[in-house]
Design a protein around this motif. Sequence first.
Motif: not given
Length: 788
Positions: A443-467
């Motif tokens: 959770t901590v790692r994702m919070r840091e990554d998602f906060a940085a993405m949001r600051e960069a203007g990202v509004n959607t994340i795209v994924g792979w690997r269902t699990p």
Amino acid sequence: MSATSSYPDVRGRVGAVSAVVSATAPSASVAMSRPTRALASVASFLGLAVLSWCAAVVAHELLVLSIAAALPGLLTPAFVEPIIGALPVNYVYATAMARFAGQIEPAGIAVAGDVGDYLATALPGLFQNAGYVSGTGPLSAVIAPGSSLLARAVVAAIANVALLALGLVFMTRATRSVGTRSLARVRGSAAALLVGGGTMVAEVAARILRDFGSTRDLETIGILPFVFHQLLRLPTETYDRFTQRLGMMLDPAYQIAILGTALVAAFVIVCAIQLLARIRVRDLRRALRAPFAARGWQTEVPDSAPGRRRIFDTVLIAVLVAAMPVLDIATPATRFLDWIGEPIADVEPAAVEPEEIAVEMTAVVAIEIIPSLTIESGPATVAPPTPFVPSRRYVPPPGLRPSIVTVAGQGLRYSYIVNGEPTMFKGMGYNVTHATLPREERTVRMREDFAAMREAGVNTIVGWRTPEWDETLLDVAQAAGLGVVIPWDFDEKLDYADRAVRNRVKSDVLAWVTRYRRHPAVHVWGLGNETLLHLRQTARARAFGEFYTDLVDTVRAFDPDHPVMAREAEDVYIRWIQEPWRARGGPPAGFIVGMNFYTFRMREAIEEWPKRAFDAPIVVSEFAPAGFGRVDRPTGYRRMWSMIRSRPEMILGVAPYVWSVDGPEPSDRIFGLTENGKAIDGSLGAMKELYRAPAAPDGWVTVPSLTGVRAPDAEKIVEDLGLKLVGVIHQRASDLADASQVRRFGIGRVIHQQPAAGTKARLGTEARLAISAAPLVAAWPVGRSRED
């Protein structure tokens, strides 16, 4: 009578005089003659070596320019693609590698000093400014901006091997008359050839030994991933172990390994030339007529061991000389120009004058009935996959509602509307392996990554690997204000022509949709990624296309509030999805075509898309300027962005690949934008600049497509945009010349709008909407009872 017989004592007298002169002359004159001759020999040798070095430098740079000019023509798609199509390789990746290898263009040659400046002024098309000279040599070949790393490596390698081979040919010619003599006793033209050949070898060796690198460079330009991951199809874990051990072995002596490889290649070329030269035409004809009894074919090679030893000695001396620090002041290098990023200027839109609304339709027939969720039955020919069992169904907490995402529009004009707000799909690929970590750390790692993405203007994340994509990730994304394209991976090893397999996979997908459909972070169902690319066989691709289109229809009927995206490599394999839908009138509303692009062929695909007659919007679901170095990458992203935004009405958005270098794929280390949360180069900054740029100047608004949007939502969107809604009309299918939009979107939806989608309009511009209305129900005749 001869002079000798007439004067028999002449020789004796001359000899006596010479002896006397020698005896009486000072002994110093004899002693000084030998050093003088030695100095003269050394001076001649050094002069010849310097001239040979200059000639080798000029020859190398001319070779670079010639190869750079010829390579794009040799690797044109028309020539390369049929060859690749006939080989058992990954077609998309192989053609991409061919494009990278041919992505180079010569710009001219730069000469050092005032002479270079004069030549650049006098012949600007051939010569470049002296400031472009690279290294410490007298001149440099100049390559235009935008060349790929692979093309640079190919051009340099060919030029190096060619010059080494020429040097070995010179040495071979020189050693024919050397015999068993040492190199110090070689004289005349043989010495000149030997010095010339050795200088060519030394020139190439000096370049290679000073061009510091590692096996990571082979990974960056794509050679190692393509050969071992795509061609040999090594698992990621095996590939990682192999590259790690390869680096441990080669990195300490990387330059020596590259030089040795180049020398071996040059030696093989020279041997092949010698062998072909020894085959006489007469013997060749005889061999072709009688291949099993080719008498007279001279395959015996004379013993040339002494000559080979002299060549080896010369090469060794040349390499040792090349490694000497004194050559640091005279080692040239080719100049590869980098792109210089320029900000993208906004275009001032023209004012929109209001017009009277005129509703004209194009396309199909009657109102579409949502199909019931039925499962096919039939005998199984293979064992079905393990069923997907949802651990639980997500229930949003009080105050949170599931998202409602609409893809509005048709006829190559679309908009992406999230919870009633038109927006651009500003994505980011997120390919991580955090599922095995403790929940708190993850959770901590994702919070840091998602906060940085949001600051960069990202509004959607795209994924792979269902699990990896579960409630924990969705909760963190929702808290960061990000939507999610949640992925489902299809197993390409399954037989999708088998009914039992289809039934089981469909059941699993619907269970997965049921589990996550109410989560507010879920915006799009990402069903598959490059599945058709890996199926390879036509029959299997056709079977999967039929199954996939039926699955998408079912998911859209089951969950009309979230679009479905199919992600494939470029646009090459979309036809296997398009063909089954063509017979059914096209894809359902809410279907998105995701394309993954890493080359500038993306421009061609975007320009050709309208000709496909496939009524579906595009999201560039993966993109990155592959083949470029760190300096060129930001400008590469800007150029690809300009291609994408050339058709904003057709392309909903983009998603760069990939956020972090810490991913499960070898390509993650090449394309990752961050490492340990920090930007690797200027690429993330470039994407931030592009994502945060205003869609339109102040006082203007870009009108989105509202076709297919519910009437109340459309009215609110018009008001939120700052337009003035002055008219809403309701039209029935029977009132229209073409009722296709009513059939496609249903009752109570926008079927026409003014201003048109994509228009740049001033705030306060008048807007009008046409809404599909229900057909009239005939009234019961007065005076008659229902029982009658």
